[in-house]
Design a protein around this motif. Structure first.
Motif, PDB file in Angstrom:
ATOM      1  N   ARG A  86       0.817  -1.218   0.000  1.00 19.47           N
ATOM      2  CA  ARG A  86       0.000   0.000   0.000  1.00 19.47           C
ATOM      3  C   ARG A  86       0.845   1.259   0.000  1.00 19.47           C
ATOM      4  NH1 ARG A  86      -4.719  -0.301   4.403  1.00 19.47           N
ATOM      5  NH2 ARG A  86      -5.110   1.739   3.485  1.00 19.47           N
TER       6      ARG A  86
ATOM      7  N   GLU B 177      -9.414   2.339  -6.984  1.00 13.94           N
ATOM      8  CA  GLU B 177      -8.859   1.532  -5.899  1.00 13.94           C
ATOM      9  C   GLU B 177      -8.975   0.039  -6.200  1.00 13.94           C
ATOM     10  OE1 GLU B 177      -6.761   1.174  -2.395  1.00 13.94           O
ATOM     11  OE2 GLU B 177      -7.313   2.996  -3.476  1.00 13.94           O
TER      12      GLU B 177
ATOM     13  N   ILE C 234      -6.199  -0.897  -8.482  1.00 15.61           N
ATOM     14  CA  ILE C 234      -4.924  -0.869  -7.761  1.00 15.61           C
ATOM     15  C   ILE C 234      -4.739  -2.151  -6.972  1.00 15.61           C
ATOM     16  CG2 ILE C 234      -3.652   0.280  -5.914  1.00 15.61           C
ATOM     17  CD1 ILE C 234      -4.808   2.913  -6.833  1.00 15.61           C
TER      18      ILE C 234
ATOM     19  N   ARG D 278      -2.322   5.857  -7.474  1.00 18.99           N
ATOM     20  CA  ARG D 278      -3.342   6.679  -6.821  1.00 18.99           C
ATOM     21  C   ARG D 278      -3.258   8.133  -7.288  1.00 18.99           C
ATOM     22  NH1 ARG D 278      -2.209   3.645  -1.817  1.00 18.99           N
ATOM     23  NH2 ARG D 278      -3.962   2.216  -1.467  1.00 18.99           N
TER      24      ARG D 278
END
Length: 319
Positions: free
Chosen positions: A205, A220, A223, A214
């Motif tokens: 992360r 998200e 990702i 991001r």
């Protein structure tokens, strides 16, 4: 410094950069992480021994009908004729490992036992891996209270000894069977995969490529699925190899305790070790020696292979 000197210095720097670029393009020494790990595995004696044991085990399990000299459930007259409570026929030219307590070829049952052990180990590991990856991915991707709840549940499961938890789960079933053993062993391995993947996801992360994604406005979900999860699965796959060895031992332990498949015709190493080996140990101890040795060797093979893979893939574990 004159403009001509600056120009000459710039040309020299450009020429040097072009030379480095050509050297980099022609350099074949650089390899990917997977290729480097494969090269290290080929040079590792531990990996070679582990892979040889695992390969032989898988081949025997797959080609058991072709390798086994007899039907594993057939009772032979030449064996049952000399079969008594205090005497079980030993090795002979037609039956190299002798008879089991019911007059069946023990070698054939050992060979078919490899297939049964592989089946139970693969299914238990895959089910545990799938559930663990699901829980770990959710906890690592969302964090917050979801992470707290899921990790506290896994902590509760990890607080119990794995074999004791498996015994409890099998005992809760109304009737023990092959599938109750598979699911019990699978559930035991879930928290291991979940915590491992969750830790890798949390590390991903804060990595540069995730932060860059991001910043570029990538969703998200993309990702997590395209960046975080694929880069976190390597350690989990290596752990699956090690967990396979534990699954074989746990399944054999449950069968040894009488909590496995009750079908006496099914050839399974743990069942052979518990029912026949324990009951007739004083009469013919080979009934216990052969299944125990097979379980130990196969578990050792997967452990050696898994340790070698972890050492080859993770630079921190390299010697």
């Amino acid at each position: 410094m004159s403009e001509r000197s600056i120009g000459v210095l710039g040309d020299r720097k450009k020429a040097r950069l072009d030379e480095l670029a050509r050297a980099t393009a022609s350099d074949r020494g650089g390899v990917s992480l997977v290729r480097d790990a494969a090269r290290r595995l080929r040079r590792s004696p531990v990996a070679i021994v582990g892979a040889s044991i695992v390969g032989l085990f898988v081949l025997v399990a797959i080609f058991a009908p072709l390798i086994a000299p007899h039907d594993p459930v057939q009772r032979f007259d030449e064996l049952t004729r000399n079969l008594t409570v205090d005497s079980i026929p030993g090795a002979s030219s037609e039956f190299p490992l002798g008879s089991d307590p019911l007059g069946r070829d023990f070698l054939s049952r050992m060979i078919y036992g490899a297939r049964q052990t592989l089946f139970v180990g693969v299914l238990a590991t895959l089910i545990g891996l799938a559930l663990g990856v699901l829980i770990g991915a959710i906890a690592g991707a969302f964090g917050g209270w979801i992470d707290v709840v899921l990790m506290r549940l896994t902590d509760v499961m990890l607080a119990l000894p794995s074999l004791l938890l498996a015994i409890t789960l099998v005992a809760m079933a109304s009737r023990s069977s092959q599938w109750t053993v598979i699911f019990a062993v699978a559930i035991v391995s879930v928290p291991i995969f979940a915590r491992l993947l969750r830790g890798s996801m949390l590390a991903q992360r804060e990595s540069d490529h995730v932060l860059a994604a991001r910043a570029l406005g990538v969703k998200e979900r993309n990702i997590v699925l395209r960046h975080m999860l694929p880069n976190s699965l390597t350690a989990v796959i290596v752990q699956a190899t090690l967990t396979f060895a534990v699954s074989i031992l746990d399944a054999a332990a449950l069968s040894f305790l009488g909590l496995g498949d009750p079908d006496i015709n099914r050839a399974e190493w743990g069942l052979m070790l518990g029912v026949d080996g324990q009951r007739y140990f004083e009469v013919r101890p080979e009934l216990a020696y052969y299944p125990a040795l097979a379980i130990i060797v196969v578990a050792l093979g997967f452990t050696l292979l898994g340790e070698a893979m972890r050492e080859a893939i993770d630079p921190k574990n390299r010697r």
